[in-house]
Design an enzyme around this catalytic site. Sequence first.
Site, PDB file in Angstrom:
ATOM      1  N   CYS A  37       0.810  -1.228   0.000  1.00 19.27           N
ATOM      2  CA  CYS A  37       0.000   0.000   0.000  1.00 19.27           C
ATOM      3  C   CYS A  37       0.835   1.266   0.000  1.00 19.27           C
ATOM      4  CB  CYS A  37      -0.928   0.018   1.212  1.00 19.27           C
ATOM      5  SG  CYS A  37      -0.015   0.123   2.756  1.00 19.27           S
ATOM      6  N   ASP A  39       2.287   2.605   2.581  1.00 22.15           N
ATOM      7  CA  ASP A  39       2.268   3.304   3.868  1.00 22.15           C
ATOM      8  C   ASP A  39       3.575   3.075   4.624  1.00 22.15           C
ATOM      9  OD1 ASP A  39      -0.231   4.133   3.248  1.00 22.15           O
ATOM     10  OD2 ASP A  39      -1.270   2.732   4.548  1.00 22.15           O
ATOM     11  N   CYS A  63      -2.806   4.242   6.970  1.00 22.51           N
ATOM     12  CA  CYS A  63      -4.247   4.101   7.168  1.00 22.51           C
ATOM     13  C   CYS A  63      -4.616   4.064   8.656  1.00 22.51           C
ATOM     14  CB  CYS A  63      -4.702   2.807   6.505  1.00 22.51           C
ATOM     15  SG  CYS A  63      -4.112   1.369   7.400  1.00 22.51           S
ATOM     16  N   CYS A 106      -1.430  -4.336   7.793  1.00 20.82           N
ATOM     17  CA  CYS A 106      -1.125  -3.128   8.578  1.00 20.82           C
ATOM     18  C   CYS A 106      -0.525  -3.530   9.928  1.00 20.82           C
ATOM     19  CB  CYS A 106      -2.385  -2.289   8.790  1.00 20.82           C
ATOM     20  SG  CYS A 106      -3.410  -2.138   7.320  1.00 20.82           S
TER      21      CYS A 106
HETATM   22 FE1  FES Z   1      -1.303   0.438   4.343  1.00 21.45          FE
HETATM   23 FE2  FES Z   1      -2.862  -0.112   6.306  1.00 21.45          FE
HETATM   24  S1  FES Z   1      -3.438   0.107   4.236  1.00 21.45           S
HETATM   25  S2  FES Z   1      -0.721   0.096   6.380  1.00 21.45           S
END
Ligand code: FES
Length: 128
Positions: A37, A39, A63, A106
């Site tokens: 993702c 992140d 997120c 995550c």
């Molecule tokens: Fe990327 Fe949660 S969607 S860490």
Amino acid sequence: MNYSKRVMDLYENPKNIGKLDEDDQNVGTSVVGSPSCGDVIKFQIRVDDGGKIADAKFKAFGCGAAIASSALVADWVHGKSLDEAQHITNTEVADYLSLPPVKAHCSVLVEEAVTKAIENYLSKKKGN
Ligand code: FES
């Protein structure tokens, strides 16, 4: 997708956001990113002379599940030995927060962040 009340509470009022002094020999720092993702979480621990984690802080560019998982784990590691902290698993976090399966990665990211922060602390100690 619905987040649990625990996620919402931690997301809206996240504890342990912040940073510790990266140059402090007693501070371990990690920066981990999720390939799926994009992140990123920065996670830091400060270890006291007795080998227990005295403080933990994080910043998450991610997120709600990543923020809630980071805040929770930063709380959980307080007062733990490095070995105990290392044994916190992403499934414990995901179960506690009732994360939906699509958000499991995550909590994996946070588990990895703790492991790498501990490794960073240990490598600093070895360098002394
Ligand atoms: Fe990327 Fe949660 S969607 S860490």
